[in-house]
Design an enzyme around this catalytic site. Sequence first.
Site, PDB file in Angstrom:
ATOM      1  N   LYS A  97       0.844  -1.185   0.000  1.00  0.00           N
ATOM      2  CA  LYS A  97       0.000   0.000   0.000  1.00  0.00           C
ATOM      3  C   LYS A  97       0.876   1.229   0.000  1.00  0.00           C
ATOM      4  CE  LYS A  97      -4.470   0.852   0.313  1.00  0.00           C
ATOM      5  NZ  LYS A  97      -5.482   0.083  -0.426  1.00  0.00           N
ATOM      6  N   GLY A 124     -20.717   6.683   6.054  1.00  0.00           N
ATOM      7  CA  GLY A 124     -19.831   6.992   4.925  1.00  0.00           C
ATOM      8  C   GLY A 124     -20.518   6.654   3.616  1.00  0.00           C
ATOM      9  N   GLY A 167     -19.516   7.336   0.394  1.00  0.00           N
ATOM     10  CA  GLY A 167     -18.589   7.633  -0.697  1.00  0.00           C
ATOM     11  C   GLY A 167     -18.774   6.661  -1.846  1.00  0.00           C
ATOM     12  N   VAL A 217     -17.959   3.603  -2.264  1.00  0.00           N
ATOM     13  CA  VAL A 217     -18.464   2.281  -1.890  1.00  0.00           C
ATOM     14  C   VAL A 217     -19.782   2.399  -1.111  1.00  0.00           C
ATOM     15  CG1 VAL A 217     -17.984   0.139  -0.657  1.00  0.00           C
ATOM     16  CG2 VAL A 217     -16.124   1.351  -1.804  1.00  0.00           C
TER      17      VAL A 217
HETATM   18  P1  NAD Z   1     -14.542   7.599  -0.308  1.00  0.00           P
HETATM   19  O1  NAD Z   1     -13.464   8.563   0.044  1.00  0.00           O
HETATM   20  O2  NAD Z   1     -15.192   7.650  -1.643  1.00  0.00           O
HETATM   21  O3  NAD Z   1     -15.743   7.698   0.780  1.00  0.00           O
HETATM   22  C1  NAD Z   1     -15.557   7.854   2.130  1.00  0.00           C
HETATM   23  C2  NAD Z   1     -16.791   8.605   2.630  1.00  0.00           C
HETATM   24  O4  NAD Z   1     -16.725   8.651   4.076  1.00  0.00           O
HETATM   25  C3  NAD Z   1     -16.857  10.059   2.162  1.00  0.00           C
HETATM   26  O5  NAD Z   1     -18.158  10.333   1.666  1.00  0.00           O
HETATM   27  C4  NAD Z   1     -16.529  10.859   3.423  1.00  0.00           C
HETATM   28  O6  NAD Z   1     -17.179  12.141   3.442  1.00  0.00           O
HETATM   29  C5  NAD Z   1     -17.078   9.953   4.494  1.00  0.00           C
HETATM   30  N1  NAD Z   1     -16.536  10.186   5.838  1.00  0.00           N
HETATM   31  C6  NAD Z   1     -15.267  10.507   6.194  1.00  0.00           C
HETATM   32  N2  NAD Z   1     -15.187  10.623   7.532  1.00  0.00           N
HETATM   33  C7  NAD Z   1     -16.433  10.355   8.021  1.00  0.00           C
HETATM   34  C8  NAD Z   1     -16.986  10.298   9.316  1.00  0.00           C
HETATM   35  N3  NAD Z   1     -16.252  10.577  10.407  1.00  0.00           N
HETATM   36  N4  NAD Z   1     -18.291   9.970   9.455  1.00  0.00           N
HETATM   37  C9  NAD Z   1     -19.061   9.699   8.367  1.00  0.00           C
HETATM   38  N5  NAD Z   1     -18.587   9.745   7.104  1.00  0.00           N
HETATM   39  C10 NAD Z   1     -17.291  10.055   6.944  1.00  0.00           C
HETATM   40  O7  NAD Z   1     -13.917   6.157  -0.002  1.00  0.00           O
HETATM   41  P2  NAD Z   1     -14.439   4.751  -0.534  1.00  0.00           P
HETATM   42  O8  NAD Z   1     -13.652   4.378  -1.734  1.00  0.00           O
HETATM   43  O9  NAD Z   1     -15.929   4.729  -0.565  1.00  0.00           O
HETATM   44  O10 NAD Z   1     -13.918   3.801   0.647  1.00  0.00           O
HETATM   45  C11 NAD Z   1     -14.621   3.719   1.884  1.00  0.00           C
HETATM   46  C12 NAD Z   1     -13.900   2.744   2.806  1.00  0.00           C
HETATM   47  O11 NAD Z   1     -13.842   1.454   2.183  1.00  0.00           O
HETATM   48  C13 NAD Z   1     -12.444   3.110   3.098  1.00  0.00           C
HETATM   49  O12 NAD Z   1     -12.108   2.705   4.418  1.00  0.00           O
HETATM   50  C14 NAD Z   1     -11.659   2.290   2.089  1.00  0.00           C
HETATM   51  O13 NAD Z   1     -10.334   2.045   2.523  1.00  0.00           O
HETATM   52  C15 NAD Z   1     -12.483   1.039   2.071  1.00  0.00           C
HETATM   53  N6  NAD Z   1     -12.338   0.264   0.822  1.00  0.00           N
HETATM   54  C16 NAD Z   1     -12.626   0.819  -0.379  1.00  0.00           C
HETATM   55  C17 NAD Z   1     -12.499   0.061  -1.542  1.00  0.00           C
HETATM   56  C18 NAD Z   1     -12.860   0.619  -2.895  1.00  0.00           C
HETATM   57  O14 NAD Z   1     -13.011  -0.172  -3.849  1.00  0.00           O
HETATM   58  N7  NAD Z   1     -13.023   1.914  -3.051  1.00  0.00           N
HETATM   59  C19 NAD Z   1     -12.068  -1.260  -1.451  1.00  0.00           C
HETATM   60  C20 NAD Z   1     -11.798  -1.815  -0.203  1.00  0.00           C
HETATM   61  C21 NAD Z   1     -11.934  -1.029   0.944  1.00  0.00           C
END
Ligand code: NAD
Length: 304
Positions: free
Chosen positions: A36, A134, A136, A138
């Site tokens: 990573k 969250g 985002g 996902v």
């Molecule tokens: P992203 O940045 O698109 O979304 C994260 C969301 O969380 C954002 O909308 C942000 O505003 C919100 N957020 C941040 N702090 C917060 C809080 N304190 N309370 C509530 N909401 C909060 O990220 P993502 O790609 O959707 O990933 C989300 C999680 O899943 C991460 O931990 C990431 O490591 C994990 N993940 C993602 C993937 C992927 O394919 N994108 C794969 C495996 C794991």
Amino acid sequence: MWPYASPHEALTDALRLSRGMTYKNALAGLDLGGGKSVIIADPKHDKTPELLRAFGHHVESLGGRYITAEDVGINSADMEIVSSITPHALGTKATGLGDPSPYTALGVFTGLKAAVAHRRGDDDLAGLSVCVQGLGNVGFGVARLLHDAGARLIVADIDGVAVARAVAEFGARVTDPRDAHKAPADVFCPCALGAGLNARTIPELRAGIIAGAANNQLAGEADGAALREAGILYAPDYAINAGGVISIALGKPDEDDTIVRKAVLAIGDTLTAIFRRADAENRPTQAVADSLAEERLNAAPRPA
Ligand code: NAD
């Protein structure tokens, strides 16, 4: 990409995340190791094509021993820029299926259903309440799948626009991001950042099941045991959120996603096996997932 408070904090996160990738890949049956990288910057203000290209040169300097892809703060458009510098940047349309997030969301949805089935005897989500923390790339996708399956949603995000969308599209109820873990829901689905399950939050949880996408959900090893003692079924993070890396590893450009979807849907079976072994051995689910991953790693042929 995240505005870490210090290089030490960034390094700690990179080490925790890379360990998670090793275990995630092993458990998902992918013959990849784990790595990573993190960029210390605010994705809303500091992201520039020059910075992404500089990152591409770093990845290229590793000669393919490290493959990068999207995660927090980095989207597919950013990866397109990185991949103009190095072929070791995946998660783009040119290299495969593009954005991995929809496959992560599908895996989380499948894993969440496996957890519900293990706890309640069937995986019907109709009428069940789920708190998604969250919204985002996902989390919003998971919320949509849950809504389509008839679940009632409670949502929390620090981004008011994402929350307003979830209210408009899914009729979701809203909770304060600081209190999301306390929401009176059947399932808590953490899809924001890590370490949300800790000595402070675990006693306040009201859901009987935790199944979400966030990496590194447990602040420490003791927290997995605390969840088991509290009678809460926890879907280990790197087991349930492997859909994205599966799509990156197995997806081919110009092919449909049949093979990838099949592998992502198998996350449900992996979780069921973890839940059953955890019950049989009376161990935390995270510890059982670690054992399964380590058993596969130890059985792998060693390089000469
Ligand atoms: P992203 O940045 O698109 O979304 C994260 C969301 O969380 C954002 O909308 C942000 O505003 C919100 N957020 C941040 N702090 C917060 C809080 N304190 N309370 C509530 N909401 C909060 O990220 P993502 O790609 O959707 O990933 C989300 C999680 O899943 C991460 O931990 C990431 O490591 C994990 N993940 C993602 C993937 C992927 O394919 N994108 C794969 C495996 C794991």
